[in-house]
Design a protein around this motif. Sequence first.
Motif, short mmCIF file in Angstrom:
data_model
loop_
_atom_site.label_atom_id
_atom_site.label_comp_id
_atom_site.label_asym_id
_atom_site.label_seq_id
_atom_site.Cartn_x
_atom_site.Cartn_y
_atom_site.Cartn_z
N ILE A 135 44.48 23.44 34.66
CA ILE A 135 44.93 23.59 36.03
C ILE A 135 43.71 23.59 36.98
CG2 ILE A 135 47.02 24.82 35.35
CD1 ILE A 135 45.62 27.45 36.14
N GLY A 136 43.98 23.56 38.26
CA GLY A 136 42.90 23.61 39.24
C GLY A 136 42.20 24.95 39.23
N SER A 137 40.96 25.00 39.71
CA SER A 137 40.18 26.24 39.75
C SER A 137 40.86 27.31 40.59
CB SER A 137 38.78 25.98 40.29
OG SER A 137 38.05 25.19 39.38
N ASP A 138 41.68 26.88 41.56
CA ASP A 138 42.39 27.83 42.41
C ASP A 138 43.74 28.25 41.81
OD1 ASP A 138 43.88 25.52 42.71
OD2 ASP A 138 43.72 25.44 44.90
N GLY A 139 44.00 27.82 40.58
CA GLY A 139 45.25 28.19 39.91
C GLY A 139 46.40 27.24 40.20
N SER A 140 46.14 26.18 40.95
CA SER A 140 47.21 25.24 41.30
C SER A 140 47.48 24.26 40.16
CB SER A 140 46.85 24.48 42.57
OG SER A 140 45.71 23.68 42.34
N LEU A 141 48.70 23.78 40.14
CA LEU A 141 49.07 22.75 39.18
C LEU A 141 48.63 21.42 39.77
CD1 LEU A 141 52.66 23.78 38.10
CD2 LEU A 141 50.49 24.31 37.01
N THR A 142 47.70 20.78 39.10
CA THR A 142 47.20 19.49 39.58
C THR A 142 47.41 18.46 38.50
OG1 THR A 142 44.99 19.97 38.75
CG2 THR A 142 45.43 20.58 41.02
N GLY A 143 47.56 17.23 38.90
CA GLY A 143 47.67 16.07 38.03
C GLY A 143 48.24 16.26 36.65
N TYR A 144 49.28 15.51 36.36
CA TYR A 144 49.82 15.44 35.01
C TYR A 144 50.54 14.11 34.92
CZ TYR A 144 52.14 16.72 30.64
OH TYR A 144 52.57 16.75 29.34
N ALA A 145 50.17 13.30 33.94
CA ALA A 145 50.72 11.95 33.81
C ALA A 145 52.25 11.98 33.70
CB ALA A 145 50.11 11.22 32.62
N GLY A 146 52.79 13.03 33.11
CA GLY A 146 54.24 13.16 32.96
C GLY A 146 54.93 13.70 34.19
N GLY A 147 54.16 14.03 35.22
CA GLY A 147 54.73 14.60 36.44
C GLY A 147 54.49 16.10 36.50
N ILE A 148 54.20 16.58 37.70
CA ILE A 148 53.90 18.01 37.90
C ILE A 148 55.09 18.87 37.46
CG2 ILE A 148 53.44 19.79 39.64
CD1 ILE A 148 50.98 18.15 39.01
N TRP A 149 56.31 18.42 37.69
CA TRP A 149 57.48 19.23 37.31
C TRP A 149 57.51 19.45 35.80
CZ3 TRP A 149 61.54 17.85 34.13
CH2 TRP A 149 61.66 16.50 33.81
N ARG A 150 57.08 18.45 35.01
CA ARG A 150 57.03 18.63 33.56
C ARG A 150 55.93 19.61 33.17
NH1 ARG A 150 58.32 12.80 33.03
NH2 ARG A 150 60.39 12.69 32.08
N LYS A 151 54.78 19.49 33.83
CA LYS A 151 53.66 20.40 33.56
C LYS A 151 54.12 21.84 33.82
CE LYS A 151 48.77 20.95 34.70
NZ LYS A 151 47.62 20.18 35.15
N LYS A 152 54.78 22.06 34.94
CA LYS A 152 55.30 23.39 35.30
C LYS A 152 56.27 23.87 34.23
CE LYS A 152 57.70 25.65 39.17
NZ LYS A 152 58.91 26.22 38.63
N TRP A 153 57.20 23.00 33.82
CA TRP A 153 58.19 23.39 32.81
C TRP A 153 57.51 23.76 31.50
CZ3 TRP A 153 59.91 22.81 27.98
CH2 TRP A 153 61.20 23.28 27.68
N LEU A 154 56.56 22.93 31.04
CA LEU A 154 55.88 23.19 29.77
C LEU A 154 55.12 24.52 29.81
CD1 LEU A 154 54.58 19.58 29.04
CD2 LEU A 154 56.37 20.80 27.76
N LEU A 155 54.40 24.76 30.91
CA LEU A 155 53.64 26.01 31.04
C LEU A 155 54.59 27.22 31.08
CD1 LEU A 155 50.87 24.93 33.54
CD2 LEU A 155 50.60 25.44 31.11
N GLU A 156 55.66 27.13 31.85
CA GLU A 156 56.60 28.25 31.93
C GLU A 156 57.31 28.46 30.58
OE1 GLU A 156 59.05 27.50 35.40
OE2 GLU A 156 57.51 28.38 36.71
N HIS A 157 57.62 27.38 29.88
CA HIS A 157 58.23 27.49 28.55
C HIS A 157 57.31 28.25 27.60
CE1 HIS A 157 60.20 26.30 24.80
NE2 HIS A 157 59.07 25.77 24.39
N GLU A 158 56.03 27.88 27.59
CA GLU A 158 55.08 28.55 26.70
C GLU A 158 54.89 30.02 27.08
OE1 GLU A 158 51.48 26.24 26.40
OE2 GLU A 158 52.54 24.52 25.55
#
Length: 169
Positions: A135-158
């Motif tokens: 993730i970004g140094s400020d804690g933000s969700l940045t760049g994900y080839a599968g889309g930010i919504w997928r990155k968010k889902w995967l992180l929240e799932h884990e």
Amino acid sequence: MSSDAGPEMPSHIHTMETPVGPLTIIGDTRAINTLTFKEGLSATHDPLPDTLLLCREELEAYFAGSIQQFTFPIAQPGTAFQQTVWQQLTMIPYGQTISYLQLAKRINNPKSIRAVGTTNGKNRIAIVVPCHRVIGSDGSLTGYAGGIWRKKWLLEHEMKQKFGSLELF
């Protein structure tokens, strides 16, 4: 994660449904070399080799919350630098995140932050080489080839599987 693929092996393509949309698995009898959220790839209909069957089984278990690590063999071609970055990605613990700067520092090259980000984006083995955990140094969700919504889902799932019910982003 070897870049020496040896003689060309026939690739098998299988698409499975997941909570974050279709996930396409590409590999041969030796290893999985692509896990992608790209739509429209034509699946093969011949019997799948054990590597793809094990990959599918472990991904189903991951999405069900019953495993945190994968055991099937993976291989993606890349430079020595890319291999180093991808190896470091596999060392980020399940349910945790690090920044691109932290990742650059882990490979003893803090000035390579942009190259680390670019390499992260070139990772062809989603979820298993967990580029979604960067993730970004400020804690933000940045760049994900599968889309930010997928990155968010995967992180929240884990996080949910590891720590109980949480909503982070």
